[in-house]
Every structure is written in structure tokens, then in C-alpha cells.
Design an enzyme around this catalytic site. Structure first.
Site, PDB file in Angstrom:
ATOM      1  N   GLN A  10       0.830  -1.195   0.000  1.00 14.01           N
ATOM      2  CA  GLN A  10       0.000   0.000   0.000  1.00 14.01           C
ATOM      3  C   GLN A  10       0.871   1.254   0.000  1.00 14.01           C
ATOM      4  OE1 GLN A  10      -3.327  -0.650   2.479  1.00 14.01           O
ATOM      5  NE2 GLN A  10      -4.124   1.412   2.321  1.00 14.01           N
ATOM      6  N   SER A  94       4.009  -6.432   2.736  1.00 13.28           N
ATOM      7  CA  SER A  94       2.703  -6.375   3.400  1.00 13.28           C
ATOM      8  C   SER A  94       1.640  -7.008   2.497  1.00 13.28           C
ATOM      9  CB  SER A  94       2.373  -4.928   3.785  1.00 13.28           C
ATOM     10  OG  SER A  94       1.245  -4.867   4.615  1.00 13.28           O
ATOM     11  N   ARG A 119      -9.406  -7.939   4.271  1.00 14.89           N
ATOM     12  CA  ARG A 119      -8.259  -7.471   5.057  1.00 14.89           C
ATOM     13  C   ARG A 119      -8.304  -5.953   5.229  1.00 14.89           C
ATOM     14  NH1 ARG A 119      -2.739  -6.039   3.907  1.00 14.89           N
ATOM     15  NH2 ARG A 119      -1.201  -6.937   5.362  1.00 14.89           N
ATOM     16  N   HIS A 204       0.265  -3.095  11.171  1.00 11.27           N
ATOM     17  CA  HIS A 204       1.400  -3.890  11.664  1.00 11.27           C
ATOM     18  C   HIS A 204       1.776  -3.548  13.102  1.00 11.27           C
ATOM     19  CE1 HIS A 204       1.873  -5.688   7.763  1.00 11.27           C
ATOM     20  NE2 HIS A 204       1.875  -4.487   7.217  1.00 11.27           N
ATOM     21  N   GLN A 253       1.194 -11.616  10.142  1.00 12.67           N
ATOM     22  CA  GLN A 253       1.637 -10.432   9.424  1.00 12.67           C
ATOM     23  C   GLN A 253       0.767  -9.207   9.718  1.00 12.67           C
ATOM     24  OE1 GLN A 253       0.041  -9.164   6.002  1.00 12.67           O
ATOM     25  NE2 GLN A 253       1.704  -9.781   4.639  1.00 12.67           N
TER      26      GLN A 253
END
Length: 314
Positions: A10, A94, A119, A204, A253
Site C-alpha cells: 500500500q 505487506s 483485510r 502492523h 503479518q
């Protein structure tokens, strides 16, 4: 020459991405249509025309970036006979990890699109807008040790951790807004430049645990096969071909650190990679590769001309 395909995350999105690929190649058009059908939305129209604020929404940006990456990899395979199995490894930053797995045949394109839509939505739901923050620590002194020290200072005010170890001179922290604000001040004291990032959630970090729980359920029901090239995972910075390990690492992750610098060093030093090809939008990972492994070649694959030049160079 040992090759690794890299897949961006992203931040690489831009209105117009993928349009020239769709104009030039039927295989790219097929990818964009398949993603639209899987999601039940006109995502490719949004990618081509905007508006930018809608494309930047996490739930749109994630599947859109994956779609461009898969348009590149499928076109390489169908039009130029260069499959992912020509690479020694794949890796993605990611959300790019999902792109890598889809390109390597571990997860179907339709499932990948739906997983990334979820997600993005789950990450946005996990923390109310304005309560979380991220910041990039940049400059010659901005290494993991400095970032850890800054995050530790910020932790007095809430959750604050190192989220992305991109390369020396570019490390990202994430957490509660007050904690990240305090960490920014500490980082400046330590000699780093600290720039708040324009993101909608603190990715994260442990605040993303509700999103990790949602993804654990979704990934538990998804079909995951062994990829055609080993995936060097964000969480471990090591390769894997095991579907169950991949499933677990994709969940971890969401809250865990993206160990990109370590992944790239492993690819060069242990994996023997001498050339990186960045499949998808932008050139962020190619730039990082040149900083981390200056002796390796790094090529962004964005346009039809990029793909033609890359194919002729192999």
C-alpha cells in the site's frame, strides 16, 4: 543470474494504474475483469478514473494493487512465456505478500481479491479513525535500533512498535496516536527526521489484533497450495513452501513487523539473488532494493514497454 519477483504494498497506488496494461494486453484485461467479478464492484473503473480518495481507501487500494501486480505477472506468463517459476523466490511487501502468493499459484486470483477486500475492511474496523497513527523515521541515523528506542519512549503513552523495517534510513513506527506522537519527538532528539504518515489505521502493530482474528477465520477457510516459487515471508525473512506455515504467517503479518530489509539481505546473501523485478504499480521496492543491495539489478515492471524490455533481457 538468479531472479526474484517483488510485489509492492500500500502506498504505491495511483489513479490510472494498470490502464496502459489493459489497453495493450488481453491477459491484463482478463485479470481486471476477474477481480471485478470476484468483488462485485467496478474496481478497475475506479483504478482508471478515480476519484483518488476512493482508490486510497484501504479496502480498495489493497485488491487494486494486487490486480495490477497480477496483470503484470499473468501477462509475462501468457504473452512472453516468463512464468513465476523462472524466479528463485518471490516476496511481497505487506499486502504484496498476497500478490506474490497469487502470482505463484498458491491462492486463486478471485480468493486473493476477496481476502484483500476483507483485510482492508478489517484493518479499518480494528481502530477508530484518529486513534491510531504511523510515522516514517528517515535519514542516515534512522535504523532499527533508533526506531526501537523511539518506540520504547512512545510506549509510555500507549501501544507503539516498529512496524516496517524497510531499509536503513527508512523505518516505520505504528501505534496509538499519543504514543506515536511521543515517539516522533524522541526520534527527532536522536537525530532522525520523523514524518507522520497519511494512513487511515495503525498497520502492523498489536492494535490490529481484531483484524488478525478476522483474517484467521477467512484464511482458515481458504484453499492455499504450495507456491511455484518459495515465498520469503515478511514475518520470518526466510523462505517457505508450506501452505500451513503460509496461512499462519499471513495472520501474524497483520500485527507483526514487515522485515523487508532482512528479507532482501537474505535473498542476496543466502538466496544468491542478483536481479529483482518489481511486478506492479510504482517503483518503491526497486528503490529500496538498490539501497539495500546496490550490487543487484532492480527493475520496475509497470508498463508494456517495461515488460517488453524485461522479456528481451532474459
Amino acid at each position: 543470474m538468479s531472479l526474484a519477483f517483488l510485489f509492492p504494498g500500500q502506498g504505491s497506488q495511483a489513479v490510472g494504474m494498470g490502464a496502459d496494461l489493459a489497453e495493450a494486453f488481453a491477459s491484463a484485461r482478463e485479470v481486471f475483469q476477474e477481480v471485478d467479478d470476484a468483488l462485485g464492484q467496478k474496481l478497475f473503473k475506479l483504478m482508471k478514473e478515480g476519484p483518488e480518495d476512493q482508490l486510497t481507501l484501504t479496502e480498495n487500494a489493497q485488491p487494486a494493487l494486487m490486480a495490477v501486480s497480477l496483470a503484470v505477472s499473468r501477462t509475462l506468463e501468457k504473452e512472453f512465456k516468463i512464468g513465476v517459476d523462472r524466479a528463485a523466490f518471490v516476496a511481497g511487501h505487506s499486502l504484496g505478500e498476497y500478490s506474490a502468493l497469487a502470482a505463484a499459484g498458491a491462492i486463486s486470483l478471485a480468493d486473493t481479491a476477496r481476502l484483500l477486500k476483507l483485510r482492508g475492511q478489517a484493518m479499518q474496523r480494528a481502530v477508530p479513525v484518529g486513534e491510531g497513527a504511523m510515522a516514517s523515521l528517515i535519514g542516515p541515523k534512522s535504523d532499527v535500533a533508533l526506531a526501537e528506542e523511539a518506540a520504547k519512549a512512545g510506549s509510555a503513552f500507549g501501544v507503539c512498535v516498529v512496524a516496517n523495517d524497510n531499509n536503513n534510513g527508512n523505518v516505520v513506527i505504528s501505534g496509538a496516536k499519543a504514543a506515536v506522537d511521543a515517539a516522533i519527538e524522541k526520534a527527532k532528539e536522536l537525530g532522525a527526521r520523523a514524518i507522520p504518515l497519511n494512513v487511515s489505521a495503525p498497520f502492523h502493530c498489536p492494535l490490529m489484533q481484531p483484524a488478525a482474528d478476522e483474517m484467521a477465520k477467512a484464511l482458515g477457510a481458504a484453499t492455499i497450495l504450495a507456491p511455484r516459487a518459495p515465498l520469503v515471508a515478511n514475518i520470518t525473512a526466510r523462505p517457505t513452501l508450506d501452505p500451513e506455515e503460509i496461512r499462519r504467517l499471513l495472520v501474524e503479518q497483520v500485527t507483526g513487523r514487515v522485515r523487508w530489509r532482512e528479507s532482501m539481505l537474505w535473498l542476496v546473501e543466502a538466496g544468491g539473488v542478483t536481479r529483482f523485478a518489481e511486478a506492479g504499480a510504482g517503483k518503491v521496492l526497486s528503490g529500496m532494493a538498490k539501497r539495500i543491495a546496490p550490487d543487484a539489478e532492480a527493475t520496475p515492471l509497470n508498463t508494456p514497454a517495461d515488460l517488453e524490455a524485461f522479456a528481451s533481457s532474459l
